[in-house]
Motif scaffolding. Sequence first.
Motif, PDB file in Angstrom:
ATOM      1  N   GLU A 128       1.039  -1.367  -0.571  1.00 24.24           N
ATOM      2  CA  GLU A 128      -0.385  -0.020  -0.110  1.00 24.24           C
ATOM      3  C   GLU A 128       0.634   1.350  -0.102  1.00 24.24           C
ATOM      4  N   GLY A 129       1.675   1.318   0.205  1.00 26.76           N
ATOM      5  CA  GLY A 129       3.240   2.083   0.708  1.00 26.76           C
ATOM      6  C   GLY A 129       3.940   2.507  -0.284  1.00 26.76           C
ATOM      7  N   GLY A 130       4.227   1.327  -1.691  1.00 28.86           N
ATOM      8  CA  GLY A 130       4.831   2.054  -2.833  1.00 28.86           C
ATOM      9  C   GLY A 130       4.966   0.642  -3.127  1.00 28.86           C
ATOM     10  N   LEU A 131       5.867   0.538  -4.595  1.00 27.98           N
ATOM     11  CA  LEU A 131       6.821  -0.394  -5.401  1.00 27.98           C
ATOM     12  C   LEU A 131       7.718  -0.552  -5.454  1.00 27.98           C
ATOM     13  N   SER A 132       8.557  -1.771  -5.906  1.00 28.90           N
ATOM     14  CA  SER A 132       9.475  -2.128  -6.141  1.00 28.90           C
ATOM     15  C   SER A 132      10.430  -2.338  -7.696  1.00 28.90           C
ATOM     16  N   TYR A 186      18.706  -2.249 -12.989  1.00 23.33           N
ATOM     17  CA  TYR A 186      18.487  -1.866 -11.501  1.00 23.33           C
ATOM     18  C   TYR A 186      17.493  -2.202 -11.064  1.00 23.33           C
ATOM     19  N   HIS A 187      17.092  -2.428  -9.275  1.00 22.96           N
ATOM     20  CA  HIS A 187      16.592  -2.469  -8.499  1.00 22.96           C
ATOM     21  C   HIS A 187      15.957  -1.074  -8.496  1.00 22.96           C
ATOM     22  N   ASN A 188      15.007  -0.580  -8.710  1.00 23.67           N
ATOM     23  CA  ASN A 188      14.803   0.954  -8.539  1.00 23.67           C
ATOM     24  C   ASN A 188      13.331   0.257  -7.268  1.00 23.67           C
ATOM     25  N   ARG A 189      13.129   1.660  -6.260  1.00 24.73           N
ATOM     26  CA  ARG A 189      11.873   1.392  -5.129  1.00 24.73           C
ATOM     27  C   ARG A 189      11.335   2.724  -5.203  1.00 24.73           C
ATOM     28  N   ILE A 190      10.136   3.105  -5.279  1.00 19.59           N
ATOM     29  CA  ILE A 190       8.923   4.091  -4.762  1.00 19.59           C
ATOM     30  C   ILE A 190       8.364   4.355  -3.973  1.00 19.59           C
ATOM     31  N   THR A 191       8.231   4.643  -3.221  1.00 23.75           N
ATOM     32  CA  THR A 191       7.466   5.830  -2.384  1.00 23.75           C
ATOM     33  C   THR A 191       5.800   6.103  -3.523  1.00 23.75           C
TER      34      THR A 191
END
Length: 197
Positions: free
Chosen positions: A109-113, A155-160
């Motif tokens: 619920e807070g983001g995805l990667s 690359y491993h991208n993290r998004i909030t």
Amino acid sequence: MPEELADRRDFYRIDDTVAISYQVMDACHQPDSKYFPFNNEAEIFHLSSNLQTLESEAHHLLRVINDKNRAIAQYLKNIDRRLQLMGNAIASCSTELLNLPKRKVSLSEGGLSFNQADSLPIDQYLAIKLVLLPSHAGLLITGKIVKCDKIKTGYHNRITFEHILEPDRQLLAKHIIQYQAKQRRQQLEQSKQESSS
């Protein structure tokens, strides 16, 4: 981060496949802002989401009807199910949705990667167009890139998620809960099969 909070966050995180498109923004625009790149999406994009939102809004009324007349409540549930199936069928045939690239993501619920060949700029805002499968619920979300790690394949991208409309947040939460329930059922069935063999 306290261990209990970290465990809770991980409990509500799923590994899923979604259809997703995103665009870098110059500022943190909300999904209902005129500056949000995807805010003029065709109605077909929102069809399944709107049907599910209406279903949630009617849930309390259906419970009241069920207490008074179960036959009528069952009939209304049947109509609702048919509308959902029709909406899903229409959405699944939409060229707009079919053309969205599908990607494996870690979703909460807070983001995805997710992994990809290119890196995303840290602290940059994204306009995200996300379609949950198999319901084809379309969500518009503002995200922020918080981390980008180099890995073997790229690359491993993290998004909030910075901004998500309340009906979309509820749909996302419902999707995650249903996904986890399905996973638990599958694990239980597998355990039963293994113990009987």
